[in-house]
Design an enzyme around this catalytic site. Structure first.
Site, short mmCIF file in Angstrom:
data_model
loop_
_atom_site.label_atom_id
_atom_site.label_comp_id
_atom_site.label_asym_id
_atom_site.label_seq_id
_atom_site.Cartn_x
_atom_site.Cartn_y
_atom_site.Cartn_z
N VAL A 32 0.87 -1.16 0.00
CA VAL A 32 0.00 0.00 0.00
C VAL A 32 0.91 1.22 0.00
O VAL A 32 2.10 1.13 0.32
CB VAL A 32 -0.97 0.04 1.21
CG1 VAL A 32 -2.03 -1.04 1.07
CG2 VAL A 32 -0.23 -0.06 2.52
N SER A 33 0.36 2.37 -0.37
CA SER A 33 1.18 3.56 -0.57
C SER A 33 1.61 4.28 0.70
O SER A 33 2.62 4.96 0.71
CB SER A 33 0.46 4.55 -1.48
OG SER A 33 0.27 3.97 -2.75
N SER A 34 0.84 4.16 1.77
CA SER A 34 1.19 4.92 2.96
C SER A 34 0.92 4.11 4.22
O SER A 34 0.16 3.14 4.22
CB SER A 34 0.41 6.23 3.01
OG SER A 34 -0.96 5.98 3.17
#
Length: 182
Positions: free
Chosen positions: A10-12
């Site tokens: 996931v990105s963050s």
């Protein structure tokens, strides 16, 4: 038969990997690498690097969606070449892609091109939205309103007051006075 290796991203840090981990668990992965890093660039994604170093001839990497692996076509192609060199196949669950077949390899590259195109469109729309927001008088992109009356500072200076006296009178810093007198 090689190992089945899962990769979830996931990105963050605030995002959740649970859905991807559940899908990879159902795919019976022997080992799962996971990280919370942006997919915009390959650089700095330690778990991806570890996984690519770990896989061997005959292994299969499983991901849920292509954008979990990379968001740029150049990175996807580089990763694809690296996997091909190691004779490692890639299965993408949600898009039903398997690079162990010629059709799967073709579809992998097509999805990569479409993914990059979609990202470019998203960035373009975002830039257009920011430009439109900047054009509005109440836009947060315009910065805060000036808190120092420039004409007043210049008038005081013309009247013979020095920077220190102006700063004291207006309760601002001397640096601000000097900046405004330029």
């Amino acid at each position: 038969m090689g190992q089945i290796i899962g990769y979830a991203r996931v990105s963050s840090a605030g995002q959740n990997l649970d859905a991807q981990l559940d899908a990879l668990g159902k795919a019976k992965c022997d080992k799962i690498y996971q990280e919370k890093k942006s997919g915009a660039r390959r650089h700095g994604r330690e778990e991806l690097t570890k996984m690519l170093d770990f896989v061997r001839d005959g292994d299969t990497i499983i991901i849920t969606r292509l954008d979990r692996l990379a968001r740029s076509l150049a990175d996807l192609i580089a990763i694809g070449k690296q996997l091909e060199t190691k004779d490692v196949s890639l299965n993408i669950i949600e898009q039903d892609v398997n690079t162990s077949t010629p059709a799967g390899k073709l579809f992998f590259h097509m999805l990569g091109a479409f993914s990059e195109f979609e990202n470019s469109l998203r960035r373009e729309r975002q830039a257009e939205g920011i430009a439109a927001a900047k054009a509005r008088p109440d836009s947060p992109y315009r910065g805060r309103p000036a808190s120092i009356d420039v004409d007043k500072v210049k008038g005081m200076h013309v009247a013979g007051m020095g920077a220190t006296a102006i700063a004291k009178e207006l309760e601002i810093s001397r640096q601000s006075v000097y900046r405004l007198m330029k």
